[in-house]
Design an enzyme around this catalytic site. Structure first.
Site, PDB file in Angstrom:
ATOM      1  N   GLY A  10       0.848  -1.204   0.000  1.00 37.76           N
ATOM      2  CA  GLY A  10       0.000   0.000   0.000  1.00 37.76           C
ATOM      3  C   GLY A  10       0.875   1.242   0.000  1.00 37.76           C
ATOM      4  N   GLU A 103       5.698  -4.554   5.899  1.00 38.20           N
ATOM      5  CA  GLU A 103       6.076  -5.883   6.376  1.00 38.20           C
ATOM      6  C   GLU A 103       6.080  -6.927   5.259  1.00 38.20           C
ATOM      7  OE1 GLU A 103       5.307  -9.798   7.956  1.00 38.20           O
ATOM      8  OE2 GLU A 103       3.664  -8.555   7.226  1.00 38.20           O
ATOM      9  N   THR A 126       5.070   2.491   5.953  1.00 39.48           N
ATOM     10  CA  THR A 126       3.653   2.175   6.151  1.00 39.48           C
ATOM     11  C   THR A 126       3.044   3.154   7.141  1.00 39.48           C
ATOM     12  OG1 THR A 126       1.982   0.679   7.073  1.00 39.48           O
ATOM     13  CG2 THR A 126       4.201   0.325   7.855  1.00 39.48           C
ATOM     14  N   ASP A 128       0.823   2.370   8.976  1.00 41.90           N
ATOM     15  CA  ASP A 128       0.446   1.574  10.149  1.00 41.90           C
ATOM     16  C   ASP A 128       1.515   1.579  11.241  1.00 41.90           C
ATOM     17  OD1 ASP A 128      -1.783   1.000   8.698  1.00 41.90           O
ATOM     18  OD2 ASP A 128      -1.256  -1.069   8.238  1.00 41.90           O
ATOM     19  N   MET A 170      -7.173   3.393   9.732  1.00 37.45           N
ATOM     20  CA  MET A 170      -6.471   2.171   9.303  1.00 37.45           C
ATOM     21  C   MET A 170      -5.639   1.608  10.455  1.00 37.45           C
ATOM     22  SD  MET A 170      -5.396   2.750   5.363  1.00 37.45           S
ATOM     23  CE  MET A 170      -6.631   2.660   4.066  1.00 37.45           C
ATOM     24  N   GLY A 171      -5.210   0.398  10.276  1.00 35.72           N
ATOM     25  CA  GLY A 171      -4.436  -0.296  11.307  1.00 35.72           C
ATOM     26  C   GLY A 171      -5.008  -1.685  11.447  1.00 35.72           C
ATOM     27  N   ARG A 172      -4.488  -2.601  10.606  1.00 36.57           N
ATOM     28  CA  ARG A 172      -5.095  -3.944  10.586  1.00 36.57           C
ATOM     29  C   ARG A 172      -4.596  -4.824  11.730  1.00 36.57           C
ATOM     30  NH1 ARG A 172      -5.187  -6.979   5.874  1.00 36.57           N
ATOM     31  NH2 ARG A 172      -6.363  -5.263   4.995  1.00 36.57           N
ATOM     32  N   GLU A 223      -9.274  -0.256  12.257  1.00 35.33           N
ATOM     33  CA  GLU A 223     -10.057  -1.210  11.441  1.00 35.33           C
ATOM     34  C   GLU A 223      -9.894  -2.658  11.894  1.00 35.33           C
ATOM     35  OE1 GLU A 223      -8.522  -1.058   7.407  1.00 35.33           O
ATOM     36  OE2 GLU A 223      -6.478  -1.104   8.168  1.00 35.33           O
ATOM     37  N   GLN A 275      -6.214   8.875   4.642  1.00 33.74           N
ATOM     38  CA  GLN A 275      -5.020   8.807   5.497  1.00 33.74           C
ATOM     39  C   GLN A 275      -3.757   8.502   4.717  1.00 33.74           C
ATOM     40  OE1 GLN A 275      -6.273   6.173   9.197  1.00 33.74           O
ATOM     41  NE2 GLN A 275      -7.554   5.875   7.425  1.00 33.74           N
TER      42      GLN A 275
HETATM   43  O1  F6P Z   1      -0.761   0.065   4.042  1.00 33.09           O
HETATM   44  C1  F6P Z   1      -1.399  -0.680   5.038  1.00 33.09           C
HETATM   45  C2  F6P Z   1      -2.834  -0.397   4.993  1.00 33.09           C
HETATM   46  O2  F6P Z   1      -2.932   0.975   5.036  1.00 33.09           O
HETATM   47  C3  F6P Z   1      -3.710  -1.029   6.064  1.00 33.09           C
HETATM   48  O3  F6P Z   1      -3.841  -0.309   7.238  1.00 33.09           O
HETATM   49  C4  F6P Z   1      -5.017  -1.142   5.331  1.00 33.09           C
HETATM   50  O4  F6P Z   1      -5.801  -2.169   5.879  1.00 33.09           O
HETATM   51  C5  F6P Z   1      -4.589  -1.484   3.960  1.00 33.09           C
HETATM   52  O5  F6P Z   1      -3.364  -0.860   3.765  1.00 33.09           O
HETATM   53  C6  F6P Z   1      -5.569  -1.077   2.879  1.00 33.09           C
HETATM   54  O6  F6P Z   1      -5.053  -1.486   1.677  1.00 33.09           O
HETATM   55  P1  F6P Z   1      -5.727  -1.284   0.250  1.00 33.09           P
HETATM   56  O7  F6P Z   1      -5.172  -0.010  -0.292  1.00 33.09           O
HETATM   57  O8  F6P Z   1      -5.290  -2.453  -0.523  1.00 33.09           O
HETATM   58  O9  F6P Z   1      -7.199  -1.184   0.458  1.00 33.09           O
END
Ligand code: F6P
Length: 343
Positions: A10, A103, A126, A128, A170-172, A223, A275
Site C-alpha cells: 500500500g 512488512e 507504512t 500503520d 487504518m491499522g489492521r 479497522e 489517510q
Molecule cells: O498500508 C497498510 C494499509 O494501510 C492497512 O492499514 C489497510 O488495511 C490497507 O493498507 C488497505 O489497503 P488497500 O489499499 O489495498 O485497500
C-alpha cells in the site's frame, strides 16, 4: 554503482521523498545511476523499469503517492518468480536493490537475500507503523496528523448536536494510528487490534461523559479492532486475492451499538484512504530524506539484507530478518497515557 529501487505494498506519503533522496544522494556522492522498477516487485519480475534521473527526482519531495507505482504482487506468488528477480537484476546490471515497503514487501526482500543472495537494502514504509526493528516507519506521522485534523473537525460538529462520533482509521494488526490520533484528538475511547474491547464499558464511559456535561465525544476505532468474544456480533472477515483479510466495517458496528446502548445520537466516519493520500508533513519529508541517504550508504558499504531504521532517535541499520520477525504492537506506556487522558 547502478542501484535499483522499488516501492511495494500500500502506498503512503513520503515514497517520492525517499526516491528523491536515493537518486540525488546516489548521484552526487557516488555518481550512481538509479533504475526505478514499476509497481513494486511486479516491475522486477516482469522487467519493467525506467531510469530516474536527478532532474526527474528533484521536484517530487512534497508529492504524495509514488512516481514508480506500487502493487501487492510479489515473486513468491509464482513458481519461477524468485529466480526471475535474480535474472532481471543481473541483466539490468543492478548491483544493489533498495526495497521500500511494509512488512509484506520487506519479508519478501528478506527471503530473496537470505535464500538467493540478492543484494538489497530495505526502507520501512507504512502508515500503520507496525514494522519491527524501527521506532517509526515513514508515512505514519502524516497519517496521524490527517486523522487528528479529522477528529478536531468531528468534535466541533458533534458539540453542536450533542453526539458521539465514531471514526474508523487504518491499522489492521496494530493500532498506532488510532492510539496517536486518539490521544492527540482527545478521544473518549480508542479501540485497537492489540486489546479486545468491551462495548459495555465503552458505552458506560460515554454515558457518564455526556451525563457530566460533555456535548461531544469521539471514539477512535482501528479497522482491526475486535470485541471480547461473545460480547458483540461481528461478521467473519473475507480475504482479498493476496490472502489479506479484507477489513473495514467495525466502526459502523461499534457506532450502531453505542447508539443502542446509550441513547446518544451517534455518527460514523470512515477515514479510509484519505489517510494514505496527499503530501507528507515536514517530519516525514525529513525522515524519508534521511532513510534514502542511509539506504544508499548501506548499499555502498555492502550492508545487504539490512533495513534502515530509527533506533533511539538515530538512523541505524537492523537485519531484515529481525525487522520482519514480528509486527510491532502499540507500546503499553502510551496506552496508559491514552487511558489517563480520555475525555
Ligand atoms: O498500508 C497498510 C494499509 O494501510 C492497512 O492499514 C489497510 O488495511 C490497507 O493498507 C488497505 O489497503 P488497500 O489499499 O489495498 O485497500
Amino acid at each position: 554503482m547502478r542501484l535499483g529501487i522499488l516501492t511495494g505494498g500500500g502506498d503512503c506519503p513520503g515514497l517520492n521523498a525517499v526516491i528523491r533522496a536515493v537518486v540525488l544522494h546516489g548521484a552526487r556522492r557516488w555518481g550512481d545511476e538509479v533504475l526505478g522498477f514499476r509497481d513494486g516487485w511486479r516491475g522486477v519480475t516482469e522487467d519493467e523499469a525506467t531510469l530516474v534521473t536527478p532532474e526527474r527526482a528533484a521536484r517530487i519531495l512534497s508529492r504524495g503517492g509514488t512516481i514508480l507505482g506500487t502493487s501487492r504482487l510479489q515473486p513468491y506468488m509464482s513458481d519461477g518468480g524468485p529466480s526471475q528477480v535474480v535474472e532481471v537484476l543481473a541483466r539490468r546490471g543492478v548491483e544493489a536493490l533498495i526495497v521500500v515497503g511494509g512488512e509484506g514487501t520487506l519479508s519478501v526482500a528478506h527471503k530473496l537475500h537470505r535464500d538467493l543472495g540478492v543484494a538489497l537494502v530495505g526502507v520501512p514504509k507504512t502508515i500503520d507503523n507496525d514494522v519491527g526493528g524501527t521506532q517509526v516507519t515513514f508515512g505514519f506521522e502524516t497519517a496521524v496528523q490527517t486523522a487528528t485534523d479529522a477528529i478536531d473537525r468531528l468534535h466541533t460538529t458533534a458539540e453542536s448536536h450533542n453526539r458521539v462520533m465514531v471514526v474508523e482509521v487504518m491499522g489492521r494488526h496494530a493500532g498506532h494510528v488510532a492510539l496517536w490520533a486518539g490521544i492527540a484528538g482527545g478521544a473518549a475511547a480508542i479501540l485497537v487490534p492489540e486489546r479486545l474491547f468491551d462495548i459495555a464499558a465503552v458505552a458506560a464511559e460515554l454515558r457518564a461523559l455526556h451525563q457530566t456535561g460533555a456535548r461531544s465525544s469521539v471514539v477512535v476505532v482501528a479497522e482491526g479492532a475486535r470485541p471480547v468474544a461473545g460480547t458483540l456480533a461481528v461478521p467473519e472477515p473475507s480475504l482479498d486475492e493476496f490472502g489479506h483479510v479484507r477489513l473495514g466495517g467495525i466502526g459502523a458496528i461499534v457506532a450502531t451499538e453505542i447508539e443502542r446502548r446509550t441513547g446518544l445520537e451517534t455518527r460514523i466516519t470512515v477515514l479510509g484512504h484519505i489517510q494514505r493520500g496527499g503530501t507528507p508533513i515536514a517530519f516525514d519529508r525529513v525522515l524519508c530524506s534521511a532513510y534514502g541517504v542511509a539506504a544508499v550508504e548501506a548499499a555502498h558499504a555492502g550492508e545487504f539484507g539490512q533495513m534502515v531504521a530509527v533506533d533511539a532517535g538515530q538512523i541505524a541499520l537492523v537485519p531484515l530478518g529481525e525487522a520482519t520477525a514480528a509486527l510491532k504492537p502499540i507500546p503499553d506506556s502510551l496506552w496508559a497515557v491514552a487511558e489517563a487522558c480520555r475525555s
